[in-house]
Design an enzyme around this catalytic site. Structure first.
Site, PDB file in Angstrom:
ATOM      1  CE  LYS A  11      -2.204  -0.831   3.860  1.00 46.54           C
ATOM      2  NZ  LYS A  11      -1.589  -2.094   4.254  1.00 46.54           N
ATOM      3  NE  ARG A  86      -4.113  -0.653   9.822  1.00 44.52           N
ATOM      4  CZ  ARG A  86      -2.977  -0.178   9.329  1.00 44.52           C
ATOM      5  NH1 ARG A  86      -2.948   1.005   8.768  1.00 44.52           N
ATOM      6  NH2 ARG A  86      -1.875  -0.892   9.399  1.00 44.52           N
ATOM      7  NE  ARG A 125       7.474  -2.305   6.039  1.00 46.39           N
ATOM      8  CZ  ARG A 125       6.145  -2.168   6.147  1.00 46.39           C
ATOM      9  NH1 ARG A 125       5.465  -1.664   5.144  1.00 46.39           N
ATOM     10  NH2 ARG A 125       5.532  -2.544   7.234  1.00 46.39           N
ATOM     11  NE  ARG A 158       6.398   0.042   9.854  1.00 46.97           N
ATOM     12  CZ  ARG A 158       5.164   0.093   9.343  1.00 46.97           C
ATOM     13  NH1 ARG A 158       4.969   0.654   8.161  1.00 46.97           N
ATOM     14  NH2 ARG A 158       4.157  -0.415  10.001  1.00 46.97           N
ATOM     15  NE  ARG A 169       2.301  -4.066  11.405  1.00 43.15           N
ATOM     16  CZ  ARG A 169       3.300  -4.062  10.519  1.00 43.15           C
ATOM     17  NH1 ARG A 169       4.416  -4.723  10.753  1.00 43.15           N
ATOM     18  NH2 ARG A 169       3.173  -3.398   9.400  1.00 43.15           N
TER      19      ARG A 169
HETATM   20  P1  AMP Z   1       1.046   1.100   8.968  1.00 43.26           P
HETATM   21  O1  AMP Z   1       2.237   1.955   8.733  1.00 43.26           O
HETATM   22  O2  AMP Z   1      -0.117   1.459   8.100  1.00 43.26           O
HETATM   23  O3  AMP Z   1       1.367  -0.381   8.889  1.00 43.26           O
HETATM   24  O4  AMP Z   1       0.566   1.389  10.476  1.00 43.26           O
HETATM   25  C1  AMP Z   1       1.404   1.129  11.583  1.00 43.26           C
HETATM   26  C2  AMP Z   1       0.583   1.069  12.853  1.00 43.26           C
HETATM   27  O5  AMP Z   1      -0.052   2.329  13.075  1.00 43.26           O
HETATM   28  C3  AMP Z   1      -0.556   0.048  12.855  1.00 43.26           C
HETATM   29  O6  AMP Z   1      -0.116  -1.257  13.196  1.00 43.26           O
HETATM   30  C4  AMP Z   1      -1.482   0.655  13.896  1.00 43.26           C
HETATM   31  O7  AMP Z   1      -1.008   0.438  15.211  1.00 43.26           O
HETATM   32  C5  AMP Z   1      -1.359   2.143  13.605  1.00 43.26           C
HETATM   33  N1  AMP Z   1      -2.347   2.575  12.598  1.00 43.26           N
HETATM   34  C6  AMP Z   1      -2.101   3.041  11.340  1.00 43.26           C
HETATM   35  N2  AMP Z   1      -3.224   3.362  10.706  1.00 43.26           N
HETATM   36  C7  AMP Z   1      -4.244   3.090  11.565  1.00 43.26           C
HETATM   37  C8  AMP Z   1      -5.660   3.202  11.486  1.00 43.26           C
HETATM   38  N3  AMP Z   1      -6.275   3.633  10.380  1.00 43.26           N
HETATM   39  N4  AMP Z   1      -6.382   2.839  12.583  1.00 43.26           N
HETATM   40  C9  AMP Z   1      -5.787   2.407  13.702  1.00 43.26           C
HETATM   41  N5  AMP Z   1      -4.449   2.254  13.845  1.00 43.26           N
HETATM   42  C10 AMP Z   1      -3.674   2.592  12.777  1.00 43.26           C
END
Ligand code: AMP
Length: 213
Positions: A11, A86, A125, A158, A169
């Site tokens: 994404k 999400r 990654r 990360r 996750r």
């Molecule tokens: P990502 O970079 O999109 O994988 O997001 C990393 C982390 O941020 C996720 O595992 C969640 O803990 C938090 N996070 C990101 N976007 C959301 C969202 N839309 N709703 C809730 N938590 C989020």
């Protein structure tokens, strides 16, 4: 435009590229949270332990942050959401916000990738600590190990890309985010894209979807 897909589906890589080509803001809630954590804001202090566990940040925190962001003038021509919504309540609130603000149609791209490949992508990654460019030690390595091709800055992994957190996750995705596929499909807004192809082939497919939609 919304990018939907499991962690590791691509994404971030795709949303950044499509935003660059279409000249609209790329709104990654994960990046916004990481920025808050890095700056040590109150929101960041709340989000940090949740993110480190692999769970989702509560909807009210996420929604407040997004609402503030899309109110800025650069989002007026449209924007690309990456990692948001999400949960079903997030999707319903976003619908309301977009209607209120008079945004046009929502196009949802669902990037599908099989489980084995997700794990390979997440564990491999690496991200540039300065510009945020995303690499993969297996499939998209930098020219010089550990350094960004664009600016030579160090590549970092990360904190939530460790095996245990990845499992959490993916579980959060299955339980809370996967239902959004049906939510948007039933509204005729969903376009499926095969995310297993190379990054540039996937980008071309997504740009094609945008054109035809
Ligand atoms: P990502 O970079 O999109 O994988 O997001 C990393 C982390 O941020 C996720 O595992 C969640 O803990 C938090 N996070 C990101 N976007 C959301 C969202 N839309 N709703 C809730 N938590 C989020």
């Amino acid at each position: 435009m919304i990018f939907l897909g499991a962690p590791g589906a691509g994404k971030g890589t795709q949303a950044k590229e499509v935003a660059r080509v279409r000249q609209v803001p790329h709104l990654s809630t994960g990046d916004m949270f990481r920025d808050h954590v890095g700056r040590g804001t109150e929101l960041g202090r709340k989000a940090k332990p949740i993110m480190e566990s692999g769970a989702l940040v509560p909807d009210e925190i996420t929604l407040g942050m997004v609402e503030e962001r899309i109110a800025r003038p650069d989002c007026a021509p449209g924007c690309i959401f990456d990692g948001f919504p999400r949960t079903l309540p997030q999707a319903e609130s976003l619908d309301r916000m977009l209607t209120q603000k008079g945004f046009g149609r929502t196009i949802v791209v669902h990037i599908a990738v099989d489980f084995g490949q997700l794990i390979r992508r997440l564990t491999g990654r690496r991200t540039c600590s300065v510009c945020g460019e995303i690499y993969n030690v297996h499939d998209r390595p930098p020219k010089v190990e550990g350094k960004c091709d664009k600016d030579g800055a160090a590549l970092t992994q990360r904190k939530d890309d460790t095996e245990e957190v990845i499992r959490q996750r993916l579980e959060a995705y299955d339980k809370q985010t996967r239902p959004l596929i049906d939510y948007y499909r039933s509204r005729g807004a969903l376009y499926d894209v095969n995310g297993s192809a190379g990054a540039s082939a996937v980008t071309q497919e997504i740009l094609g979807v945008l054109k035809s939609a």
